[in-house]
Design a protein around this motif. Structure first.
Motif, PDB file in Angstrom:
ATOM      1  N   TRP C 112       1.016  -1.290   0.105  1.00  0.00           N
ATOM      2  CA  TRP C 112       0.022  -0.115   0.085  1.00  0.00           C
ATOM      3  C   TRP C 112       0.881   1.321  -0.107  1.00  0.00           C
ATOM      4  O   TRP C 112       0.576   2.274  -0.823  1.00  0.00           O
ATOM      5  CB  TRP C 112      -0.904   0.043   1.357  1.00  0.00           C
ATOM      6  CG  TRP C 112      -1.746   1.360   1.449  1.00  0.00           C
ATOM      7  CD1 TRP C 112      -1.425   2.040   2.498  1.00  0.00           C
ATOM      8  CD2 TRP C 112      -2.761   1.670   0.771  1.00  0.00           C
ATOM      9  NE1 TRP C 112      -2.271   3.204   2.432  1.00  0.00           N
ATOM     10  CE2 TRP C 112      -3.181   3.057   1.191  1.00  0.00           C
ATOM     11  CE3 TRP C 112      -3.533   1.313  -0.641  1.00  0.00           C
ATOM     12  CZ2 TRP C 112      -4.177   3.952   0.854  1.00  0.00           C
ATOM     13  CZ3 TRP C 112      -4.696   2.231  -1.047  1.00  0.00           C
ATOM     14  CH2 TRP C 112      -4.635   3.318  -0.316  1.00  0.00           C
ATOM     15  N   LYS C 115       2.664   1.749  -3.339  1.00  0.00           N
ATOM     16  CA  LYS C 115       1.840   1.553  -4.648  1.00  0.00           C
ATOM     17  C   LYS C 115       1.827   0.302  -5.320  1.00  0.00           C
ATOM     18  O   LYS C 115       1.919   0.693  -6.393  1.00  0.00           O
ATOM     19  CB  LYS C 115       1.717   2.775  -5.182  1.00  0.00           C
ATOM     20  CG  LYS C 115       1.379   4.081  -4.354  1.00  0.00           C
ATOM     21  CD  LYS C 115       1.327   5.416  -5.192  1.00  0.00           C
ATOM     22  CE  LYS C 115       0.865   6.610  -4.290  1.00  0.00           C
ATOM     23  NZ  LYS C 115       0.975   7.821  -5.292  1.00  0.00           N
ATOM     24  N   LYS C 117       0.845  -3.277  -7.093  1.00  0.00           N
ATOM     25  CA  LYS C 117      -0.469  -4.015  -7.141  1.00  0.00           C
ATOM     26  C   LYS C 117      -0.062  -5.497  -7.172  1.00  0.00           C
ATOM     27  O   LYS C 117      -0.834  -6.392  -7.224  1.00  0.00           O
ATOM     28  CB  LYS C 117      -1.000  -3.625  -8.551  1.00  0.00           C
ATOM     29  CG  LYS C 117      -1.528  -2.186  -8.335  1.00  0.00           C
ATOM     30  CD  LYS C 117      -2.553  -2.082  -9.379  1.00  0.00           C
ATOM     31  CE  LYS C 117      -4.192  -1.431  -8.739  1.00  0.00           C
ATOM     32  NZ  LYS C 117      -4.947  -1.833  -9.662  1.00  0.00           N
ATOM     33  N   GLN C 118       1.278  -5.826  -7.292  1.00  0.00           N
ATOM     34  CA  GLN C 118       1.556  -7.318  -6.970  1.00  0.00           C
ATOM     35  C   GLN C 118       2.887  -7.387  -6.207  1.00  0.00           C
ATOM     36  O   GLN C 118       3.703  -6.572  -6.503  1.00  0.00           O
ATOM     37  CB  GLN C 118       1.872  -7.643  -8.390  1.00  0.00           C
ATOM     38  CG  GLN C 118       1.790  -9.300  -8.425  1.00  0.00           C
ATOM     39  CD  GLN C 118       1.529  -9.898  -9.958  1.00  0.00           C
ATOM     40  OE1 GLN C 118       2.120  -9.284 -10.660  1.00  0.00           O
ATOM     41  NE2 GLN C 118       1.054 -11.089 -10.090  1.00  0.00           N
ATOM     42  N   GLY C 145     -10.974 -11.555   2.181  1.00  0.00           N
ATOM     43  CA  GLY C 145     -11.083 -10.325   1.521  1.00  0.00           C
ATOM     44  C   GLY C 145      -9.566  -9.412   1.939  1.00  0.00           C
ATOM     45  O   GLY C 145      -9.794  -8.169   1.654  1.00  0.00           O
ATOM     46  N   TYR C 146      -8.595  -9.902   2.479  1.00  0.00           N
ATOM     47  CA  TYR C 146      -7.325  -8.876   2.929  1.00  0.00           C
ATOM     48  C   TYR C 146      -6.566  -8.904   1.707  1.00  0.00           C
ATOM     49  O   TYR C 146      -5.846  -8.009   1.645  1.00  0.00           O
ATOM     50  CB  TYR C 146      -6.597  -9.701   4.191  1.00  0.00           C
ATOM     51  CG  TYR C 146      -7.435  -9.805   5.181  1.00  0.00           C
ATOM     52  CD1 TYR C 146      -8.091  -8.580   5.800  1.00  0.00           C
ATOM     53  CD2 TYR C 146      -7.639 -10.873   6.232  1.00  0.00           C
ATOM     54  CE1 TYR C 146      -8.657  -8.502   7.251  1.00  0.00           C
ATOM     55  CE2 TYR C 146      -8.353 -11.068   7.239  1.00  0.00           C
ATOM     56  CZ  TYR C 146      -8.769  -9.998   7.747  1.00  0.00           C
ATOM     57  OH  TYR C 146      -9.648  -9.734   9.080  1.00  0.00           O
ATOM     58  N   ILE C 147      -6.452  -9.859   0.863  1.00  0.00           N
ATOM     59  CA  ILE C 147      -5.619  -9.807  -0.367  1.00  0.00           C
ATOM     60  C   ILE C 147      -6.778  -9.796  -1.641  1.00  0.00           C
ATOM     61  O   ILE C 147      -7.784 -10.442  -1.501  1.00  0.00           O
ATOM     62  CB  ILE C 147      -4.714 -10.839  -0.312  1.00  0.00           C
ATOM     63  CG1 ILE C 147      -4.093 -11.241   0.977  1.00  0.00           C
ATOM     64  CG2 ILE C 147      -3.679 -10.541  -1.324  1.00  0.00           C
ATOM     65  CD1 ILE C 147      -3.095 -12.308   0.791  1.00  0.00           C
ATOM     66  N   GLY C 148      -6.181  -9.328  -2.840  1.00  0.00           N
ATOM     67  CA  GLY C 148      -7.041  -9.540  -3.581  1.00  0.00           C
ATOM     68  C   GLY C 148      -7.649  -8.327  -4.407  1.00  0.00           C
ATOM     69  O   GLY C 148      -7.198  -7.272  -4.564  1.00  0.00           O
ATOM     70  N   LYS C 149      -8.844  -8.453  -4.892  1.00  0.00           N
ATOM     71  CA  LYS C 149      -9.547  -7.440  -5.420  1.00  0.00           C
ATOM     72  C   LYS C 149     -10.225  -6.424  -4.295  1.00  0.00           C
ATOM     73  O   LYS C 149     -10.819  -6.900  -3.316  1.00  0.00           O
ATOM     74  CB  LYS C 149     -10.678  -8.082  -6.336  1.00  0.00           C
ATOM     75  CG  LYS C 149     -11.086  -7.346  -7.329  1.00  0.00           C
ATOM     76  CD  LYS C 149     -12.001  -7.913  -8.279  1.00  0.00           C
ATOM     77  CE  LYS C 149     -12.060  -7.483  -9.818  1.00  0.00           C
ATOM     78  NZ  LYS C 149     -10.732  -7.365 -10.502  1.00  0.00           N
ATOM     79  N   TRP C 156      -8.650  -0.660  -3.433  1.00  0.00           N
ATOM     80  CA  TRP C 156      -7.351  -0.940  -3.743  1.00  0.00           C
ATOM     81  C   TRP C 156      -7.118  -2.681  -4.182  1.00  0.00           C
ATOM     82  O   TRP C 156      -7.526  -3.320  -3.295  1.00  0.00           O
ATOM     83  CB  TRP C 156      -6.449  -0.677  -2.697  1.00  0.00           C
ATOM     84  CG  TRP C 156      -5.102  -1.052  -2.815  1.00  0.00           C
ATOM     85  CD1 TRP C 156      -4.095  -0.849  -4.159  1.00  0.00           C
ATOM     86  CD2 TRP C 156      -4.254  -1.636  -1.932  1.00  0.00           C
ATOM     87  NE1 TRP C 156      -2.712  -1.227  -3.692  1.00  0.00           N
ATOM     88  CE2 TRP C 156      -2.832  -2.027  -2.407  1.00  0.00           C
ATOM     89  CE3 TRP C 156      -4.476  -2.340  -0.546  1.00  0.00           C
ATOM     90  CZ2 TRP C 156      -1.799  -2.378  -1.696  1.00  0.00           C
ATOM     91  CZ3 TRP C 156      -3.271  -2.852   0.040  1.00  0.00           C
ATOM     92  CH2 TRP C 156      -2.279  -3.192  -0.475  1.00  0.00           C
ATOM     93  N   ASP C 157      -6.470  -3.192  -5.158  1.00  0.00           N
ATOM     94  CA  ASP C 157      -6.206  -4.726  -5.321  1.00  0.00           C
ATOM     95  C   ASP C 157      -4.522  -4.781  -5.165  1.00  0.00           C
ATOM     96  O   ASP C 157      -3.833  -3.977  -5.456  1.00  0.00           O
ATOM     97  CB  ASP C 157      -6.447  -4.707  -7.035  1.00  0.00           C
ATOM     98  CG  ASP C 157      -7.883  -4.529  -7.404  1.00  0.00           C
ATOM     99  OD1 ASP C 157      -8.984  -4.058  -6.363  1.00  0.00           O
ATOM    100  OD2 ASP C 157      -8.223  -4.812  -8.621  1.00  0.00           O
ATOM    101  N   LEU C 158      -4.389  -5.892  -4.642  1.00  0.00           N
ATOM    102  CA  LEU C 158      -3.215  -6.360  -4.611  1.00  0.00           C
ATOM    103  C   LEU C 158      -3.109  -8.141  -4.603  1.00  0.00           C
ATOM    104  O   LEU C 158      -3.912  -8.675  -4.081  1.00  0.00           O
ATOM    105  CB  LEU C 158      -2.555  -6.156  -3.155  1.00  0.00           C
ATOM    106  CG  LEU C 158      -1.134  -6.924  -3.005  1.00  0.00           C
ATOM    107  CD1 LEU C 158      -0.053  -5.926  -3.767  1.00  0.00           C
ATOM    108  CD2 LEU C 158      -0.606  -6.785  -1.396  1.00  0.00           C
ATOM    109  N   ASP C 159      -2.250  -8.538  -5.510  1.00  0.00           N
ATOM    110  CA  ASP C 159      -2.036  -9.888  -5.422  1.00  0.00           C
ATOM    111  C   ASP C 159      -0.808 -10.268  -4.857  1.00  0.00           C
ATOM    112  O   ASP C 159       0.084  -9.509  -5.082  1.00  0.00           O
ATOM    113  CB  ASP C 159      -2.124 -10.702  -7.134  1.00  0.00           C
ATOM    114  CG  ASP C 159      -3.414 -10.713  -7.633  1.00  0.00           C
ATOM    115  OD1 ASP C 159      -4.351 -11.179  -6.792  1.00  0.00           O
ATOM    116  OD2 ASP C 159      -3.669 -10.575  -8.681  1.00  0.00           O
ATOM    117  N   VAL C 160      -0.767 -11.250  -3.918  1.00  0.00           N
ATOM    118  CA  VAL C 160       0.459 -11.794  -3.378  1.00  0.00           C
ATOM    119  C   VAL C 160       0.563 -13.159  -3.684  1.00  0.00           C
ATOM    120  O   VAL C 160      -0.152 -14.039  -3.673  1.00  0.00           O
ATOM    121  CB  VAL C 160       0.332 -11.554  -1.879  1.00  0.00           C
ATOM    122  CG1 VAL C 160       1.783 -12.085  -1.235  1.00  0.00           C
ATOM    123  CG2 VAL C 160       0.000 -10.375  -1.370  1.00  0.00           C
TER     124      VAL C 160
END
Ligand SMILES: Cc1cc2nc3c(=O)[nH]c(=O)nc-3n(C[C@H](O)[C@H](O)[C@H](O)COP(=O)(O)O)c2cc1C
Ligand code: SF4
Ligand code: FES
Lengths: 188, 848, 432
Positions: C112, C115, C117-118, C145-149, C156-160
């Motif tokens: 975050w 910034k 997204k992956q 729902g803590y990660i992803g879309k 905010w989206d993030l793939d781990v």
């Protein structure tokens, strides 16, 4: 000895989808191949090359850099004894020597029944628990010679199969990213 | 202060100052220190750095010291971009110790077998050791051992013990050639270079890794143990295996050519050579070279050795009194510019025939394309977009392919491919549009229409999905809107089994866009020179038309043809009808090269066939008089590459027997016919070309030296001659519209094009390359294989629309579109081609 | 009495520490919610203010590193360095096995802030359990729902992505890690120009952070930078996990306040090392992993603080302390470490590839009784050609510090215990 089977091709495609560029999945795909056949076969490397879009020579170049990938069959159990500094000063070498005797093979070889391959390992990140070893990357810590004998006997007797899968399988839990939860790829 | 310095800002400084070993000099921003220092005379030793590849900084030999805020830092000069005020020490004690240390490290596992190593005498490692190295070895342990040299391909051996792991060969294969078939394998001290098991380094560019290997780890089979570097004598020349014109050094030992090495010409080949060009030197010493003039006492009789005088007299008497339109001259692309000019002068100026054609009915009308606005090879790098509608560049013009690949991969140039099938460039092309054979013009029109935003009328145009055309059109428009808007078209005949009309028409459509420039994908060595110098119907030396140049040549040449003559196709056609009495073949092989199945009949109908050549070929049995020519490496002169660059050709060895330079044969034949040209050397002819040929005005031997010169010169041509030089040919847009032949569900349209190791005299005469010649197969899309219920590898009988048949083994090839069939150019394909027809259609019959 | 705050190991004793429920029950993912309510720049400021020093070895301030990303270049990536392989080091594995959600929450906070997204979580190949725990934790965190879309409804989206290696120590070096993640041989890139912050993964701006570094983030966000700097030394705040191995009575992984505890306390305190085994004495110790030059008795009262340790010619590195008692064969100990580097050299630089292997061969000869008197100086000179001047901080003729690391045990042992080498050389035939 083969290319990836249908199920593994599905898994491979999912893994490739995790990365911005397919080639990033080379190592995970080689793990899949090793999980399937116990080692990374030539056919599998060719298949991985097709899947990630490079040449077999590039896959081989990458895979052969890494210690865990084997290009010939190894025992069902890969026994790796750490002899690095913390273990060495607390009996790692002696444990390895003992292991050679117990298994009846030199380090680097496989027992005639195809059950065990003995390896000398570099530091396993269990230094405070020296001397330590891994069987198929599952830890055994502060291992005495007796404990080693017992472990080998139990493995021979078919115990621990729940905890220790055959060589090739590392993690048994796979990450899966649900398609409806995937991040969108547009810029922040 | 006098004068208002309006706008006179201090000029923006474009260079910066660096100090190396106390000497300050100017360098260019972004330049690497190792290169900048070398330019001003300080050589920093190196092994891994190569100016034409990305730097990796891994051998560590080039360590130098750079002053910094925390004292001097040891840094690799090969990865250090110069910065303003940088202070560098290349000879300090620290540097010396570091470099000695690196050298010692490289030597500890390197065998000391210099006396038996091919690289001995020209080995940077050996040189460094002698210049900088420590004396006694402190390494008493055992060296690394590997199995002795392994063949990593048909042409290259690898000795892993000698390898110093500089990453040059592996980087070359991946970055430059795009064939990453060799890689580092294993790790650390066990690292070795190798191929994937049973997957050889079969790259068309494999010989380059031998040249750039800084030690003797990679050696070329054709050169192994052939000579020791100190026995070699060398000259710079230009490769004439194809029309790219790569610069080479030619090395010989005992009057035998032993090796070619690429020379880094920044305009052309950057030091690279393709394997065909590098290794076909073996053909110069082929055992069947033509060494003496020969003649037949009668048609059908055997060729017999005769004297030059008798052969020339016979040739002259065969020609004497024959009316010009009954004489034909074919070939000439193998000649030097000088020989091409001398032969043009003989045929057009003495024999007064315009039935002259250097193209083997496999090109486009020279009169048409010579007038197109030209592009250079360098233009590819800076273009906004490149359209390729040409035969497979990787197969036919390998180094042009490397340059285009570099433009696409390293300069992000958008490449569009349009042709009847996927080729070696498809992998670097952003858009590949594969049309039905014979429908190139429709495809181009649709593409340009799509770029202009015109909606496409059909779902499918010329066999291409409208979506693909729309996407490519939009991309083309976008790319041309960026940067300089430069649009380069590389063009040629991508398919010998269809008439040139569709391609000509496509060119005319493209030429209507004024900013477009064109680069011809000519295959044969000096074809451009031959055409520019008059070996084409309607064209006089200097890229001028027969009609426009009468006044100019009036005082210069003895005579001129009365009317425009025939091209190869028409000459052979006329011969078949008994309308040609004498044909002169200038280093060409119509039987193998003219894509038509009636060539033999035509040749058989000619009274006298005079062949001038270096090696016998498939057409020799039809020749009545055979004149042995001195070949490549045996003659001086100049050559013209496909972009119009004139460079030097050098004689290094003597011609076998009594073989003579082609120009001399022309001069002597003219003399036998009663006309003296008054020239005694190739240089005199170069000078005459420079005075006479409009597009070569101002050419001198000196200008052609080194990297050569692009013709025509933009300035410097002396213009005081009267009358004013004739105008250069200009494009006359064709108006013909070829009717697209209707698709037909039962037949396949044939695509024929040359492949690297296909039928070629030089390849066949080079022992190492001859092994690589591929067997001709019928190649079909896997879907077609299935549709025809055929079996891969099985024999298939192929029948063309006229009923001619050929039987070939079948190969599935996904790069051949459905509905078409591919056969590599050669005698088999020639059997099937109807030269007059728009497209060649074939039907398949299962195993015979 | 050494100060020990349980900041990142607080759940280690909890049986369900690695589950989502266990994590949520003990305050998990609260920091994420808090961070998401802040501007990314504010999160960076908070981490900068906390002076969180990187725990991967180099000790570079974390927030400062994030600040190096070129402001307008996207996409950018976070790569988590969980390759823990430096001999003596053992902490990241515990964090991954016992508290994977804490790490994931740190990953989310960092992503975050920068910034991204992956993010890629690169776990060492040989750590099967850690991989399983991380995979499960990621699957659960995605589901929750803590990660992803659209994370926690913020848009905010993030793939781990969990990625694991296949055995190569060098891959712990950040540029090699990136190469490996791109599917290549793990050979380091030269810095400059390839600083990950500007030219990292796929040549895009990339932050590489160690597992332990990121595991600190939830605490910092929850409690604020000033609470963090109040613990430990102001210049080296917070806590650190040290793996104390070798000849102590209580080898173990201990989280102690950073910069305040001394080596003596570490070795002797009953709650920590509990004294040297068999009541013996320290002959030497490695203060920060196999790459670090050795310390001796005279360093015992020094605090585990990067300042003084660096000034004295070594480093805390990856928090790996190995203690040698008086019975230790120093030649053999040095050889074992040199052997490690020789085996793990990636092979790119000739001084490292050839030099470390040469050194190892000389050692083996000495240990086998075939040493020559000149071999001792030869060891030093060969090491000098890899690490000119044998100084601290090391200079290098190589791309990365692996090769020069082999010089540490050599110069430490030869300078201090030359007599042991001489004994080997003079004795001939057979060791110890
Ligand atoms: C040879 C070598 C091995 C390394 N191994 C590791 C490692 O296993 N784990 C790690 O986090 N950092 C390792 N590092 C340090 C990393 O390069 C990098 O500095 C670190 O991951 C940055 O994270 P941090 O700033 O959070 O400490 C290694 C460095 C070198 C030179
Ligand atoms: S120092 Fe060693 S490990 Fe590091 S890049 Fe060079 S060869 Fe590889
Ligand atoms: S030439 Fe610079 S490191 Fe090799």
């Amino acid at each position: 000895m083969a290319r990836l089977n249908a199920l593994n091709v599905e898994r491979a495609k999912e893994l490739i989808g995790h990365y911005p560029r397919p080639k990033s999945a080379t190592i995970p795909l080689c793990h899949l191949a090793q999980e399937q056949d116990g080692f990374v076969t030539q056919e599998a490397m060719t298949h991985v090359a097709e899947l990630v879009g490079c040449t077999p020579a590039e896959v081989y170049g990458t895979a052969s850099f890494y210690e865990m990938f084997k290009f010939q069959s190894v025992g069902k159990y890969l026994v790796g004894v750490c002899t690095n500094i913390s273990c060495m000063i607390l009996g790692g070498d002696e444990l390895l020597e003992h292991a050679e005797k117990k298994l009846g093979v030199r380090t680097g070889s496989t027992t005639s029944d195809g059950l065990f391959t003995l390896e000398e390992m570099e530091c396993l990140a269990a230094c405070t628990e020296a001397p330590c070893l891994q069987v198929n990357y599952r830890y055994r810590e502060r291992v005495t010679h007796d404990q080693f004998d017992q472990l080998v006997d139990e493995l021979r007797a078919g115990k621990h199969t729940n905890e220790i899968p055959a060589h090739g399988t590392v993690a048994r839990v796979r990450q899966s990213i649900p398609s409806d939860r995937r991040a969108s790829k547009d810029v922040f | 202060m006098s004068g208002e310095a309006v706008g006179a800002e201090a000029p923006k400084k474009t260079t910066l100052t660096v100090t190396v070993d106390g000497r300050a000099f100017e360098a260019n921003p972004g330049e690497l220190l190792i290169a900048a220092a070398e330019r001003q005379g300080t050589y920093v030793p190196r092994f891994c750095w190569h100016p034409r590849m990305r730097e990796v900084g891994m051998c560590r030999m080039c360590l130098i010291e750079v002053d910094g805020p925390r004292g001097p830092a040891l840094l690799p000069a090969c990865m250090l971009p110069v910065t303003e005020g940088m202070i560098v020490h290349t000879k300090s004690d620290t540097v010396k110790k570091a470099q000695d240390g690196v050298l010692e490290f490289l030597l500890i596992n390197h065998p000391l077998d210099c006396p038996v190593c091919d690289k001995g005498g020209e080995c940077p490692l050996q040189d460094q050791t002698l210049t900088f190295g420590p004396g006694e070895t402190r390494f008493v342990e055992e060296k690394r051992h590997y199995e002795k040299p392994i063949a990593i391909s048909e042409l290259v051996y690898l000795d892993r013990e000698r390898c110093i792991l500089c990453d040059r060969c592996t980087r070359f294969s991946k970055e430059v050639a795009g064939d990453p078939l060799i890689s580092f394998v294993s790790r650390g001290n066990l690292t070795e270079v190798n191929t994937f098991p049973e997957d050889p380094f079969s790259s068309y560019f494999s010989g380059n890794v031998v040249q750039i290997c800084p030690v003797g780890a990679l050696t070329a089979k054709p050169y192994r143990f052939a000579a020791r570097p100190w026995d070699l004598d060398q000259v710079e020349s230009t490769c004439t295996t194809c029309a790219v014109g790569c610069r080479v050094v030619m090395q010989s030992s005992g009057d035998r050519i032993t090796r070619y090495q690429g020379v880094d010409s920044s305009a052309v080949n950057w030091g690279w050579l393709c394997d065909k060009g590098r290794f076909d030197f073996e053909s110069t010493s082929a055992p069947d070279r033509l060494t003496h003039p020969q003649m037949r006492s009668a048609k059908g009789a055997a060729l017999e050795k005769v004297t030059w005088y008798d052969a020339m007299s016979a040739a002259a008497s065969a020609l004497r009194g024959v009316s010009p339109e009954r004489i034909g001259v074919l070939g000439g692309s193998r000649l030097t510019n000088e020989a091409a000019y001398a032969w043009a002068k003989l045929t057009k100026g003495v024999l007064r025939t315009d039935n002259v054609d250097a193209q083997m009915a496999d090109g486009l009308s020279a009169e048409e394309w010579l007038g197109l606005p030209p592009a250079t090879i360098d233009d590819l790098e800076t273009a906004s977009a490149v359209l390729v509608m040409a035969p497979d560049l990787k197969e036919q013009l390998p180094i042009l392919f490397l340059r285009l690949r570099d433009a696409a991969v390293n300069h992000n140039v958008a490449v569009f491919e349009l042709g009847p099938k996927a080729t070696g460039i498809s992998s670097i092309a952003r858009h590949g549009l594969f049309h039905r054979p014979g429908e190139a013009a429709a495809a181009i029109r649709a593409l340009l229409g799509a770029a202009a935003g015109t909606p496409l009328a059909d779902h499918n145009i010329a066999g291409i999905e409208a979506d693909a055309l729309t996407a490519a059109g939009a991309a083309l428009k976008a790319e041309l809107g960026k940067g300089n808007g430069k649009f380069v078209v590389i063009f040629g005949r991508p398919n010998l089994a269809e008439s040139a009309a569709a391609t000509s028409e496509a060119l005319a459509v493209l030429a209507a866009r004024p900013e477009t420039t064109f680069l011809p994908a000519l295959r044969r060595s000096n074809l451009r020179g031959a055409l520019e110098l008059g070996l084409a119907p309607g064209v006089m030396p200097g890229r001028v038309s027969l009609a426009d140049s009468r006044a100019w040549f009036a005082g210069r040449w003895p005579a001129m043809p009365e009317a425009k003559g025939k091209d190869t196709n028409a000459i052979l056609h006329a011969a078949a009808h008994g309308e040609i009495d004498v044909v002169i073949l200038l280093g060409c092989d119509p039987v193998a090269d003219v894509p038509d199945h009636q060539v033999k009949e035509a040749l058989a109908a000619i009274k006298t066939v005079i062949a001038v050549d270096t090696l016998p070929n498939a057409t020799t049995p039809f020749a009545d008089i055979v004149l042995p020519a001195a070949g490549y490496g045996e003659v001086n002169g100049t050559t013209t590459n496909l972009e119009g660059r004139v460079t030097r050709l050098a004689a290094k060895i003597s011609a076998p027997g009594t073989a003579r330079p082609d120009w001399m044969i022309a001069v002597e034949l003219a003399s036998h016919l009663g006309t003296e040209f008054g020239v005694e050397s190739a240089d005199q002819l170069t000078a005459e070309i420079g005075r006479t040929a409009r597009s070569y005005l101002g050419l001198t031997v000196a200008l052609a030296s080194g990297d050569g010169v692009l013709m025509p010169l933009t300035q410097g041509a002396d213009d005081d001659s009267a009358p004013a030089p004739p105008a250069l040919l200009r494009l006359v847009p064709t108006t013909v519209t070829t009717a697209a032949p209707s698709p037909d569900a039962y037949s396949l349209r044939l695509v024929v094009s040359h492949v690297m190791y296909g039928h070629a005299t030089m390849v066949a005469a080079s022992a190492s390359l001859a092994k690589l010649i591929v067997t001709t197969t019928l190649q079909l899309h896997p879907g077609e294989v299935e549709r025809h219920a055929l079996r891969e590898g099985g024999l298939v009988k192929i029948v063309n629309q006229a009923g001619a048949t050929v039987t070939l083994a079948l190969r599935a090839n996904p790069s051949v579109p459905r509905g078409t069939a591919f056969i590599a150019a050669g005698p088999e394909a020639a059997q099937l081609i109807e030269n007059g027809a728009g497209v060649t259609k074939i039907r398949l019959e299962g195993a015979p | 009495m050494p100060q020990t705050t349980k900041m990142i190991t607080s759940r280690f004793d909890q049986p369900d520490s690695f589950t989502l429920s266990g994590y949520e029950r003990t305050g998990g993912y609260r920091a994420l919610r808090k961070a998401l309510a802040m501007e990314p720049a504010a999160v960076i400021e908070e981490v900068k203010a906390a002076t969180l020093l990187g725990r991967g070895g180099a000790g570079f301030p974390c927030g400062t590193k994030w600040g190096f990303l070129p402001p307008t270049v996207f996409p950018r990536y976070l790569v988590v360095n969980g390759d823990e392989s430096e001999p003596g080091t053992y902490k990241d594995r515990l964090l991954m096995e016992l508290d994977p959600h804490q790490l994931i929450e740190g990953v989310l906070i960092c992503s975050w802030a920068i910034k991204a997204k992956q993010a890629f979580l690169y776990c060492r190949g040989e750590m099967a359990l850690a991989q399983e725990r991380l995979a499960q934790a990621l699957n659960d965190a995605y589901a929750a729902g803590y990660i992803g879309k659209n994370i926690m409804g913020t848009g905010w989206d993030l793939d781990v992505v969990l990625h694991w290696g296949a055995g190569a120590y060098i891959v712990g070096e950040e540029t090699a890690l990136i190469e490996s993640l791109e599917g290549n041989r793990g050979m380091p890139r030269l810095k400059p120009p390839f600083f990950p912050a500007s030219k990292g993964l796929y040549m895009q701006p990339t932050v590489v952070n160690n597992v332990e570094t990121l595991a600190n983030l939830p605490w910092i966000v929850n409690n604020g930078a000033s609470a963090f700097t109040a613990i430990g030394d102001p210049k080296a705040p917070g806590t650190r996990m040290f793996a104390l191995s070798g000849h102590v009575n209580r080898p173990g992984v201990y989280e102690v306040d950073f910069g305040t505890t001394t080596f003596r306390e570490m070795f002797e305190d009953p709650s920590l090392g509990g004294g040297i085994r068999n009541g013996g004495k320290v002959k030497a110790f490695i203060p920060g992993g196999a790459s670090a030059p050795w310390f001796f008795e005279e360093h015992l009262d020094m605090a585990l603080h990067p300042g003084p340790v660096g000034a004295a010619g070594s480093m805390l590195g990856s928090g790996a302390i190995v203690v040698f008692d008086e019975t230790t064969d120093m030649v053999k100990a040095a050889w074992r470490i040199v052997k490690f580097f020789a085996k793990e050299s990636c092979g790119k630089c000739s001084p490292c590839r050839e030099g470390t292997n040469w050194l190892e061969k000389i050692y083996r000869r000495i240990l086998d009784g075939h040493g020559r008197p000149e071999d001792i100086d030869l060891l030093m000179d060969v090491a000098d050609n890899i690490s000119p001047g044998l100084a601290w901080p090391p200079r290098q003729t190589t791309i990365c510090p692996l090769g020069p690391s082999a010089a540490s045990p050599i110069m430490s042992s030869v300078r201090r215990f030359r007599h042991e080498y001489e004994a080997y050389v003079n004795r001939g035939g057979g060791a110890t």
